[in-house]
Design an enzyme around this catalytic site. Structure first.
Site, PDB file in Angstrom:
ATOM      1  N   HIS A 104     -13.537   0.762  -2.244  1.00 48.14           N
ATOM      2  CA  HIS A 104     -13.119   2.072  -2.241  1.00 48.14           C
ATOM      3  C   HIS A 104     -11.788   2.860  -2.816  1.00 48.14           C
ATOM      4  O   HIS A 104     -11.435   3.769  -3.261  1.00 48.14           O
ATOM      5  CB  HIS A 104     -13.247   3.048  -1.109  1.00 48.14           C
ATOM      6  CG  HIS A 104     -12.246   2.730  -0.154  1.00 48.14           C
ATOM      7  ND1 HIS A 104     -11.087   3.601   0.346  1.00 48.14           N
ATOM      8  CD2 HIS A 104     -11.995   1.629   0.893  1.00 48.14           C
ATOM      9  CE1 HIS A 104     -10.346   3.191   1.143  1.00 48.14           C
ATOM     10  NE2 HIS A 104     -10.749   2.085   1.510  1.00 48.14           N
ATOM     11  N   GLN A 149      -4.806  -3.142  -2.664  1.00 47.98           N
ATOM     12  CA  GLN A 149      -4.129  -2.327  -3.509  1.00 47.98           C
ATOM     13  C   GLN A 149      -4.085  -2.672  -4.950  1.00 47.98           C
ATOM     14  O   GLN A 149      -4.024  -1.797  -5.818  1.00 47.98           O
ATOM     15  CB  GLN A 149      -2.788  -1.990  -2.959  1.00 47.98           C
ATOM     16  CG  GLN A 149      -2.670  -1.036  -1.785  1.00 47.98           C
ATOM     17  CD  GLN A 149      -3.137   0.339  -1.855  1.00 47.98           C
ATOM     18  OE1 GLN A 149      -3.194   1.015  -2.752  1.00 47.98           O
ATOM     19  NE2 GLN A 149      -3.776   0.942  -0.627  1.00 47.98           N
ATOM     20  N   ASN A 159       0.719  -1.180  -0.097  1.00 52.41           N
ATOM     21  CA  ASN A 159       0.166   0.090  -0.150  1.00 52.41           C
ATOM     22  C   ASN A 159       0.897   1.395  -0.018  1.00 52.41           C
ATOM     23  O   ASN A 159       0.553   2.354  -0.564  1.00 52.41           O
ATOM     24  CB  ASN A 159      -1.031   0.020   1.181  1.00 52.41           C
ATOM     25  CG  ASN A 159      -0.283  -0.132   2.524  1.00 52.41           C
ATOM     26  OD1 ASN A 159       0.347  -1.226   2.421  1.00 52.41           O
ATOM     27  ND2 ASN A 159      -0.560   0.598   3.557  1.00 52.41           N
ATOM     28  N   CYS A 198       4.672  11.612  12.167  1.00 47.06           N
ATOM     29  CA  CYS A 198       3.735  12.853  12.400  1.00 47.06           C
ATOM     30  C   CYS A 198       2.555  12.692  11.672  1.00 47.06           C
ATOM     31  O   CYS A 198       1.602  13.319  12.202  1.00 47.06           O
ATOM     32  CB  CYS A 198       4.495  14.035  12.180  1.00 47.06           C
ATOM     33  SG  CYS A 198       5.823  14.421  13.377  1.00 47.06           S
ATOM     34  N   THR A 213     -27.691  -7.469   7.783  1.00 46.70           N
ATOM     35  CA  THR A 213     -28.304  -7.014   6.541  1.00 46.70           C
ATOM     36  C   THR A 213     -27.260  -6.491   5.564  1.00 46.70           C
ATOM     37  O   THR A 213     -26.638  -5.605   5.733  1.00 46.70           O
ATOM     38  CB  THR A 213     -29.631  -6.163   6.657  1.00 46.70           C
ATOM     39  OG1 THR A 213     -30.485  -6.761   7.554  1.00 46.70           O
ATOM     40  CG2 THR A 213     -30.220  -5.856   5.338  1.00 46.70           C
ATOM     41  N   SER A 233     -10.973  -4.300  -1.372  1.00 52.80           N
ATOM     42  CA  SER A 233     -11.809  -3.369  -0.647  1.00 52.80           C
ATOM     43  C   SER A 233     -12.470  -2.235  -1.866  1.00 52.80           C
ATOM     44  O   SER A 233     -11.506  -1.756  -2.952  1.00 52.80           O
ATOM     45  CB  SER A 233     -11.164  -2.207   0.258  1.00 52.80           C
ATOM     46  OG  SER A 233     -11.894  -1.186   0.829  1.00 52.80           O
TER      47      SER A 233
END
Lengths: 397, 131
Positions: free
Chosen positions: A201, A179, A151, A324, A237, A199
């Site tokens: 998206h 990916q 990824n 960070c 569902t 996945s």
């Protein structure tokens, strides 16, 4: 100019997928488990979506389980293989150090339950070899789980070779293809994959929906208990609008894959060629065994978050493996697994592009990054030390 | 937004960036491994007033903003006042920092103290900073 170059994080939805979802919400709102015709019309949509997902993975529809995304699919695949292994007294798993956290954290949970996990080291080029996997196999190996494509750096692993090896040794093989799916061809039959996670998206489908492919005969344990949906293996569902949206997006991505791949690869090369001119920078991961749209660079002497903020100022959305940006103190485990030292790994930049991007946008990125890197280096005491030779360069030139 | 407008302003337009060749005190704190290094330079006059400050920082947006804010807060101040600069004061002046970024303000406080410490050491005065 606004450039969305964070497609490995998530993608903009395709219009086809959106239209399919709206149609589903308007006209197929029934519960697929209901006996009345409204429910049964919805059930038909569910069947169609399952067939589409199966077709483009070269699987059987009965081997497709809809989940709430890649993480759930990873969890269920690994926990299922572990449970099956444990019943036979097999409590060893092989994986790599640079898997997604959905895999790594599930493995860590199993380690607490007495499983032993071999994490294969990844080479500097972001690849492992099938031979290294073979060498780690033991009598009690219950599962081999290795990601299809990484990824953060986008490197593609030798999945077919590993699949062949697993089949020969009769060890279940799971791959996190989150990916890869929709971007490069996947054939679970040819690659001899037993379980696969994807996945929606990541290929212009909706968020919160994914697939666990599990070859016939794989015994699944439930992550979610309840009703008899998904042949009793995933209760709740069905999120039908998302499922049909995913199927529409997957079909579109797979049908246009060759065309998109050519376009996206050209964009990626434009980025690499432009960015590698920056002194003391390097492309992470193998130059060719990589996803069409993923580029990951490190720039010595700077920190990734400030780079991202300044890029955002120029209208460029990217991401970084810097500590960070993650909220932890350590930089990306993926970059560390490649043998990049902590202080250098902080200076990483991931740009991930797709078919909606343009060469003009790449030009904007290539024109913007060098100035920002130079600006940040000029205020960096680390860069100062590197320049003076008080600190040793990790990178060449 | 992750950061306040103040933080973004100091990050995008950092005050007092740079090096100082003839500094009276230089302090460097942090660790590149952890992703933050701050280097602070101070110029002090004969009345122990900080007449100029410069900083160089390797780090994230909040590290750069914290350094910038700290330099503004001590510039023109007597040394005795500068060493009282607390990380909370830096955070407040920045209109807050996200919880996982608070260590950046601590670094800013430490950088000021380290620079003052260095100034006292160079002057041959017993440091009264790190107590």
């Amino acid at each position: 100019m606004y450039v969305y170059a964070d497609n490995a994080a998530t993608t903009k939805m395709s219009e086809t997928a959106m239209k399919t979802m709206i149609d589903c919400m308007e006209n197929y709102y029934g519960n697929p488990s209901s006996l009345h015709s409204v429910g049964q019309e919805a059930a038909t949509k569910l069947v169609e979506a399952r067939e589409i997902m199966a077709r483009y993975l070269h699987a059987n529809p009965s081997e497709i389980y809809f989940t709430a995304g890649g993480s759930e699919a990873d969890n269920q695949a690994i926990l299922s293989a572990a449970a099956a292994g444990e019943r036979k007294g097999k409590k060893h798993i092989i994986s790599t150090t640079f898997e997604h956290h959905a895999v790594l954290h599930t493995l860590q949970k199993l380690e607490k339950q007495g499983f032993e996990v071999t994490y294969l080291d990844v080479h500097r080029n972001g690849l492992i070899t099938a031979k290294e996997v073979a060498d780690a196999v033991r009598e009690d190996t219950a599962l081999i789980t290795i990601m299809y494509a990484n990824n953060e750096i986008g490197t593609i692993q030798p999945i077919a070779e590993i699949g062949a090896l697993c089949r020969e040794k009769k060890i279940p093989f799971h791959t996190d293809a989150v990916q890869a799916a929709g971007h490069i061809p996947i054939d679970v039959e040819a690659d001899q994959i037993d379980m696969l996670s994807l996945s929606a998206h990541k290929f212009h489908g909706p968020k919160g929906v994914g697939v666990l492919y599990a070859r016939k005969g794989m015994q699944l344990v439930n992550v979610i208990e309840g009703g008899a949906q998904e042949r009793g293996k995933r209760a709740g569902t069905e999120n039908l609008p998302a499922i049909v949206g995913m199927a529409a997006a997957f079909r579109e991505s797979c049908e246009n894959m060759e065309k998109n791949k050519e376009k996206i690869t050209a964009l990626r090369e434009q980025l690499i060629n432009g960015l590698e001119k920056i002194p003391y920078s390097v492309l992470n991961g193998d130059r060719t065994h990589r996803l069409p749209g993923t580029v990951n660079f490190i720039f010595e002497g700077i920190e990734g978050e400030s780079l991202l903020l300044l890029l955002d100022d120029k209208g460029i959305a990217a991401s970084s493996g810097s500590a960070c940006t993650s909220g932890s103190l350590d930089p990306s485990h993926v970059l560390l697994s490649l043998g990049i030292p902590h202080e250098v790994a902080h200076g990483s930049l991931r740009l991930s592009v797709g078919e909606y991007n343009t060469p003009e946008e790449m030009e904007h990125i290539v024109n913007s990054v060098p100035g920002i890197v130079e600006y940040l280096r000029n205020m960096s005491p680390v860069w100062e030390e590197l320049k003076k030779g008080e600190r040793k360069h990790f990178l060449q030139k | 937004m992750l950061y306040s407008e103040k933080v973004m302003d100091h990050f995008q337009h950092p005050r007092n960036v740079g090096k100082m060749e003839d500094a009276d005190g230089v302090g460097e704190v942090g660790n590149a491994k952890c992703g933050d290094i701050m280097k602070m330079y101070i110029k002090v006059d004969d009345k122990d007033v900080i007449t100029d400050v410069k900083f160089n920082t390797f780090g994230c947006g909040s590290a750069i903003a914290s350094s910038s804010m700290a330099t503004e807060m001590i510039k023109g101040k007597p040394i005795t006042e500068a060493i009282k600069l607390s990380n909370q004061a830096v955070v407040e002046a920045l209109d807050g920092l996200p919880a996982h970024k608070l260590h950046c303000s601590v670094l800013a406080e430490e950088a000021v103290k380290a620079a003052v410490d260095d100034y006292y050491t160079k002057k041959g005065v017993k440091p009264k900073v790190q107590e």
